[in-house]
Scaffold this motif. Structure first.
Motif, PDB file in Angstrom:
ATOM      1  N   UNK A 148     -16.245 -24.027 -15.717  1.00 26.91           N
ATOM      2  CA  UNK A 148     -17.057 -23.045 -16.429  1.00 26.91           C
ATOM      3  C   UNK A 148     -17.268 -21.736 -15.680  1.00 26.91           C
ATOM      4  N   UNK A 149     -16.593 -21.547 -14.561  1.00 22.26           N
ATOM      5  CA  UNK A 149     -16.765 -20.347 -13.727  1.00 22.26           C
ATOM      6  C   UNK A 149     -16.053 -19.156 -14.363  1.00 22.26           C
ATOM      7  N   UNK A 150     -16.731 -17.988 -14.404  1.00 19.91           N
ATOM      8  CA  UNK A 150     -16.119 -16.753 -14.897  1.00 19.91           C
ATOM      9  C   UNK A 150     -15.525 -15.986 -13.712  1.00 19.91           C
ATOM     10  N   UNK A 151     -14.317 -15.475 -13.896  1.00 15.97           N
ATOM     11  CA  UNK A 151     -13.667 -14.705 -12.827  1.00 15.97           C
ATOM     12  C   UNK A 151     -12.695 -13.712 -13.435  1.00 15.97           C
ATOM     13  N   UNK A 152     -12.316 -12.733 -12.653  1.00 18.09           N
ATOM     14  CA  UNK A 152     -11.284 -11.789 -13.080  1.00 18.09           C
ATOM     15  C   UNK A 152     -10.196 -11.777 -12.018  1.00 18.09           C
ATOM     16  N   UNK A 153      -8.999 -11.418 -12.432  1.00 13.29           N
ATOM     17  CA  UNK A 153      -7.877 -11.425 -11.487  1.00 13.29           C
ATOM     18  C   UNK A 153      -7.982 -10.225 -10.558  1.00 13.29           C
ATOM     19  N   UNK A 154      -7.427 -10.378  -9.383  1.00 16.04           N
ATOM     20  CA  UNK A 154      -7.462  -9.295  -8.395  1.00 16.04           C
ATOM     21  C   UNK A 154      -6.616  -8.125  -8.888  1.00 16.04           C
ATOM     22  N   UNK A 155      -7.055  -6.943  -8.581  1.00 19.39           N
ATOM     23  CA  UNK A 155      -6.326  -5.733  -8.946  1.00 19.39           C
ATOM     24  C   UNK A 155      -5.049  -5.669  -8.125  1.00 19.39           C
ATOM     25  N   UNK A 156      -3.951  -5.439  -8.793  1.00 16.08           N
ATOM     26  CA  UNK A 156      -2.695  -5.283  -8.060  1.00 16.08           C
ATOM     27  C   UNK A 156      -2.462  -3.800  -7.826  1.00 16.08           C
ATOM     28  N   UNK A 157      -2.321  -3.430  -6.605  1.00 19.89           N
ATOM     29  CA  UNK A 157      -2.135  -2.027  -6.259  1.00 19.89           C
ATOM     30  C   UNK A 157      -0.847  -1.838  -5.494  1.00 19.89           C
ATOM     31  N   UNK A 158      -0.612  -0.621  -5.104  1.00 20.79           N
ATOM     32  CA  UNK A 158       0.576  -0.298  -4.324  1.00 20.79           C
ATOM     33  C   UNK A 158       0.330  -0.751  -2.888  1.00 20.79           C
ATOM     34  N   UNK A 159       1.160  -1.649  -2.420  1.00 23.40           N
ATOM     35  CA  UNK A 159       0.992  -2.159  -1.065  1.00 23.40           C
ATOM     36  C   UNK A 159       1.959  -1.457  -0.127  1.00 23.40           C
ATOM     37  N   UNK A 160       1.454  -1.035   1.028  1.00 21.69           N
ATOM     38  CA  UNK A 160       2.268  -0.340   2.022  1.00 21.69           C
ATOM     39  C   UNK A 160       2.975  -1.373   2.894  1.00 21.69           C
ATOM     40  N   UNK A 161       4.221  -1.116   3.160  1.00 23.51           N
ATOM     41  CA  UNK A 161       5.006  -1.970   4.030  1.00 23.51           C
ATOM     42  C   UNK A 161       4.357  -1.999   5.422  1.00 23.51           C
ATOM     43  N   UNK A 162       4.157  -3.190   6.002  1.00 24.42           N
ATOM     44  CA  UNK A 162       3.524  -3.285   7.329  1.00 24.42           C
ATOM     45  C   UNK A 162       4.250  -2.483   8.408  1.00 24.42           C
ATOM     46  N   UNK A 163       5.544  -2.242   8.239  1.00 22.93           N
ATOM     47  CA  UNK A 163       6.312  -1.431   9.187  1.00 22.93           C
ATOM     48  C   UNK A 163       5.641  -0.064   9.372  1.00 22.93           C
ATOM     49  N   UNK A 164       5.235   0.559   8.258  1.00 20.84           N
ATOM     50  CA  UNK A 164       4.620   1.884   8.321  1.00 20.84           C
ATOM     51  C   UNK A 164       3.232   1.836   8.952  1.00 20.84           C
ATOM     52  N   UNK A 165       2.503   0.755   8.708  1.00 22.54           N
ATOM     53  CA  UNK A 165       1.175   0.609   9.319  1.00 22.54           C
ATOM     54  C   UNK A 165       1.329   0.527  10.840  1.00 22.54           C
ATOM     55  N   UNK A 166       2.257  -0.292  11.294  1.00 23.38           N
ATOM     56  CA  UNK A 166       2.470  -0.472  12.740  1.00 23.38           C
ATOM     57  C   UNK A 166       2.949   0.836  13.376  1.00 23.38           C
ATOM     58  N   UNK A 167       3.913   1.513  12.731  1.00 20.08           N
ATOM     59  CA  UNK A 167       4.422   2.784  13.274  1.00 20.08           C
ATOM     60  C   UNK A 167       3.299   3.817  13.336  1.00 20.08           C
TER      61      UNK A 167
END
Length: 140
Positions: free
Chosen positions: A32-51
C-alpha cells in the motif's frame, strides 16, 4: 514499460496512482506504499568528474576546466564540494598548461631545456594530452 519496484518491499506489483510534481506516482499492491520513480537526468561520465577534480587540485581554475572539458564550471564546483577536494595554496608556483597531440608531446620531451626549472605532469585528455607545468614566480 516495466513497472517499477516498490522501494519499501521491493514488489513489482504496483498500479498508477496519479501524477505528483510532474512525475508518475504509483501505489504498491503488496504493502500500500505510495512512491514515484526517480527522475532520470543526464549523467556525466565519471571520466570527466575525475579529470575535472585532478585539474582543480593541480591549480586550474573552474572556468579553465570548463573550457578544456566542456563541462559547466558550476558542475565542477559542485563536484569539488561533494568530494571535499581542497586545492593547496600556491604561493611560489603557478600552473600553465598546453594541449598537445602525441607528436607534439614527443617533440617537447626531446628538448632538454623544456625539462628543467619546473614541475611537469602529463595527463590524457580525450585523443590528446594535457601537459601541466609549474614554474616559479619570478622574484624581483
Amino acid at each position: 514499460m516495466s513497472k517499477p519496484a516498490c522501494p519499501k518491499c521491493e514488489s513489482t506489483e504496483a498500479t498508477k496512482s496519479g501524477i505528483v510534481g510532474g512525475r508518475q506516482r504509483f501505489k504498491c499492491k503488496n504493502c500500500g506504499y505510495h512512491f514515484s520513480v526517480a527522475k532520470t537526468g543526464k549523467e556525466i561520465n565519471p571520466y570527466y568528474v575525475i579529470k575535472a577534480l585532478q585539474l582543480y587540485v593541480e591549480g586550474v581554475s573552474y572556468r579553465e576546466i570548463e573550457r578544456l572539458l566542456g563541462v559547466s564550471h558550476v558542475s565542477v564546483m559542485n563536484w569539488v564540494k561533494k568530494y571535499g577536494m581542497k586545492a593547496p595554496r600556491q604561493t611560489e608556483y603557478h600552473p600553465t598548461y598546453k594541449i598537445l597531440n602525441q607528436k607534439e608531446l614527443a617533440e617537447y620531451f626531446l628538448k632538454p631545456e623544456n625539462l628543467k626549472g619546473a614541475g611537469l605532469i602529463v595527463t590524457e585528455l580525450g585523443d590528446k594530452y594535457m601537459m601541466i607545468r609549474w614554474e616559479r614566480f619570478k622574484q624581483a
